[in-house]
Design a protein around this motif. Structure first.
Motif, PDB file in Angstrom:
ATOM      1  N   LYS A 130       0.825  -1.207   0.000  1.00  0.00           N
ATOM      2  CA  LYS A 130       0.000   0.000   0.000  1.00  0.00           C
ATOM      3  C   LYS A 130       0.862   1.260   0.000  1.00  0.00           C
ATOM      4  N   LEU A 131       1.975   1.235   0.710  1.00  0.00           N
ATOM      5  CA  LEU A 131       2.890   2.371   0.685  1.00  0.00           C
ATOM      6  C   LEU A 131       3.472   2.565  -0.710  1.00  0.00           C
ATOM      7  N   ASN A 132       3.860   1.464  -1.356  1.00  0.00           N
ATOM      8  CA  ASN A 132       4.408   1.567  -2.710  1.00  0.00           C
ATOM      9  C   ASN A 132       3.388   2.106  -3.692  1.00  0.00           C
ATOM     10  N   GLU A 133       2.143   1.705  -3.525  1.00  0.00           N
ATOM     11  CA  GLU A 133       1.075   2.212  -4.386  1.00  0.00           C
ATOM     12  C   GLU A 133       0.932   3.728  -4.214  1.00  0.00           C
ATOM     13  N   TRP A 134       0.966   4.192  -2.964  1.00  0.00           N
ATOM     14  CA  TRP A 134       0.832   5.621  -2.690  1.00  0.00           C
ATOM     15  C   TRP A 134       2.010   6.397  -3.270  1.00  0.00           C
ATOM     16  N   ILE A 135       3.209   5.870  -3.094  1.00  0.00           N
ATOM     17  CA  ILE A 135       4.404   6.533  -3.626  1.00  0.00           C
ATOM     18  C   ILE A 135       4.331   6.626  -5.145  1.00  0.00           C
ATOM     19  N   ALA A 136       3.910   5.554  -5.803  1.00  0.00           N
ATOM     20  CA  ALA A 136       3.823   5.546  -7.266  1.00  0.00           C
ATOM     21  C   ALA A 136       2.848   6.613  -7.763  1.00  0.00           C
ATOM     22  N   VAL A 137       1.692   6.708  -7.128  1.00  0.00           N
ATOM     23  CA  VAL A 137       0.679   7.699  -7.530  1.00  0.00           C
ATOM     24  C   VAL A 137       1.218   9.115  -7.358  1.00  0.00           C
ATOM     25  N   ASN A 138       1.880   9.371  -6.232  1.00  0.00           N
ATOM     26  CA  ASN A 138       2.324  10.727  -5.937  1.00  0.00           C
ATOM     27  C   ASN A 138       3.649  11.090  -6.609  1.00  0.00           C
ATOM     28  N   ALA A 139       4.380  10.076  -7.047  1.00  0.00           N
ATOM     29  CA  ALA A 139       5.542  10.346  -7.894  1.00  0.00           C
ATOM     30  C   ALA A 139       5.063  10.787  -9.271  1.00  0.00           C
ATOM     31  N   GLY A 193       3.607  14.301  -9.328  1.00  0.00           N
ATOM     32  CA  GLY A 193       4.557  15.376  -9.060  1.00  0.00           C
ATOM     33  C   GLY A 193       4.517  15.895  -7.641  1.00  0.00           C
ATOM     34  N   LYS A 194       3.627  15.357  -6.814  1.00  0.00           N
ATOM     35  CA  LYS A 194       3.503  15.860  -5.447  1.00  0.00           C
ATOM     36  C   LYS A 194       4.775  15.624  -4.639  1.00  0.00           C
ATOM     37  N   LEU A 195       5.371  14.446  -4.767  1.00  0.00           N
ATOM     38  CA  LEU A 195       6.558  14.141  -3.979  1.00  0.00           C
ATOM     39  C   LEU A 195       7.709  15.078  -4.338  1.00  0.00           C
ATOM     40  N   LEU A 240      14.799   8.405  -9.966  1.00  0.00           N
ATOM     41  CA  LEU A 240      14.506   7.837  -8.653  1.00  0.00           C
ATOM     42  C   LEU A 240      13.011   7.764  -8.375  1.00  0.00           C
ATOM     43  N   LEU A 241      12.243   8.583  -9.074  1.00  0.00           N
ATOM     44  CA  LEU A 241      10.801   8.618  -8.849  1.00  0.00           C
ATOM     45  C   LEU A 241      10.068   7.953 -10.009  1.00  0.00           C
TER      46      LEU A 241
END
Length: 266
Positions: A233-242, A245-247, A263-264
Motif C-alpha cells: 500500500k505504501l508503494n502504491e501511494w508513492i507511485a501515484v504521488n511520484a 509530481g507531489k513528492l 529515482l521517482l
C-alpha cells in the motif's frame, strides 16, 4: 493413549502459553483499526525534519507523512527519533513506518523492508555561484576542499584525493565548515544539500551552488519485515504521488532542488 500426569500438565501449560502469545501483527490492519499512522521521524535533521518557531513539526519528511495520512484518512502521530533509533522503532512496534531521510543500503535492507524511493539525499562539492572555474573533476586539481571529518564526503573525497590532485581539509562539525565557507576561508566545500541550503540562508548576495555531485542515495520509507500488505500500500501511494509530481514538489519546497527523475519511477 496414556499420558503421564506430569506430561499432561506440561502440555496444558504449553497450550496456554501458545494461546497467550499475540498473533503475528498486521501493521496495516492496526493502522486502519486505530485510525492513526505512527511515523518515526527525526526532528533534528532540517530540512527533512525539524521544529518550526511554534515548536511544530515541519520539513519535507513531515509533509510527506502528513500527505500520506491524509490520503489514507487517518491521523498522523510523529514518533520523534534519532538516526540510530529509526529502524528499532518500527521493529519494536513503537512506530508503523520510518519516514526520516532513511537512505537505502544493503546493511539496512537486512533488518527492514524498504519501499520505492520517494526522496533522495546527495552530497556535492559546492562553491560560490560566481566561481566558474570548476566544470568537472579535473578542474579541482590543486584545490583544497573542506569537509566534516569522518563523513561520507570525507571518505569519498579522501579516496579520490591522490588521483584528483586535491587537498582534503577536515573540520569537526557542520557549523565550523559552514562558517569557513561564509568567511571565505574555504572556497570549495564537500557537503550535503541541506547544509548548502543553510549556507545560502546566510550568504546574502554571494550564494553557493553545487558544482559536482560526490554521491547520491535514494531515500525510502522503512517498515518491519513480514508486512507485505503495508509495504504494497505504501508503494502504491508513492507511485501515484511520484507520477502526479507531489513528492517532487514537497522536496523542492524544502530543499530547493528536484528529486532526480530516475529515482521517482511510478
Amino acid at each position: 493413549m496414556n499420558i503421564h500426569r506430569r506430561h499432561a500438565s506440561a502440555l496444558v501449560a504449553a497450550l496456554g502459553l501458545a494461546l497467550a502469545l499475540p498473533a503475528s501483527a498486521d501493521v496495516l490492519a492496526n493502522i486502519n483499526s486505530r485510525k492513526k499512522l505512527r511515523v518515526a521521524t527525526d526532528m533534528g535533521i532540517p530540512p527533512f525534519g525539524m521544529l518550526d518557531g511554534s515548536l511544530q513539526p515541519t520539513g519535507s519528511d513531515v509533509e510527506v507523512a502528513r500527505a500520506l495520512a491524509a490520503d489514507w484518512g487517518v491521523e498522523v502521530e510523529f514518533i520523534n527519533t534519532t538516526g540510530p533509533t529509526r529502524i528499532p522503532n518500527v521493529n519494536t512496534d513503537k512506530a508503523d513506518v520510518v519516514i526520516s531521510s532513511l537512505s537505502v543500503t544493503e546493511e539496512r535492507a537486512k533488518v527492514v523492508d524498504f519501499t520505492k524511493p520517494y526522496s533522495f539525499i546527495r552530497t556535492t562539492v559546492i562553491a560560490p555561484v560566481a566561481d566558474k572555474s570548476v566544470r568537472d573533476w579535473g578542474d579541482l586539481k590543486g584545490k583544497s576542499i573542506a569537509v566534516v571529518r569522518s563523513t561520507m564526503q570525507d571518505v569519498e573525497l579522501t579516496a579520490r584525493a591522490s588521483a584528483l590532485g586535491i587537498n582534503v581539509v577536515r573540520f569537526d562539525d557542520d557549523a565550523t565548515v559552514i562558517t569557513a565557507a561564509l568567511s571565505g576561508q574555504a572556497t570549495y566545500v564537500g557537503l550535503g544539500d541541506p547544509q548548502m541550503k543553510a549556507i545560502n540562508q546566510r550568504a546574502g548576495a554571494k550564494p553557493f551552488e553545487a558544482k559536482l555531485v560526490i554521491k547520491q542515495f535514494p531515500i525510502a520509507m522503512g517498515v518491519k519485515k513480514g508486512e507485505p500488505a503495508l509495504l504494497a500500500k505504501l508503494n502504491e501511494w508513492i507511485a501515484v504521488n511520484a507520477k502526479s509530481g507531489k513528492l517532487n514538489a514537497l522536496y523542492r519546497k524544502h530543499h530547493g532542488v528536484d528529486v532526480p527523475a530516475e529515482l521517482l519511477q511510478p
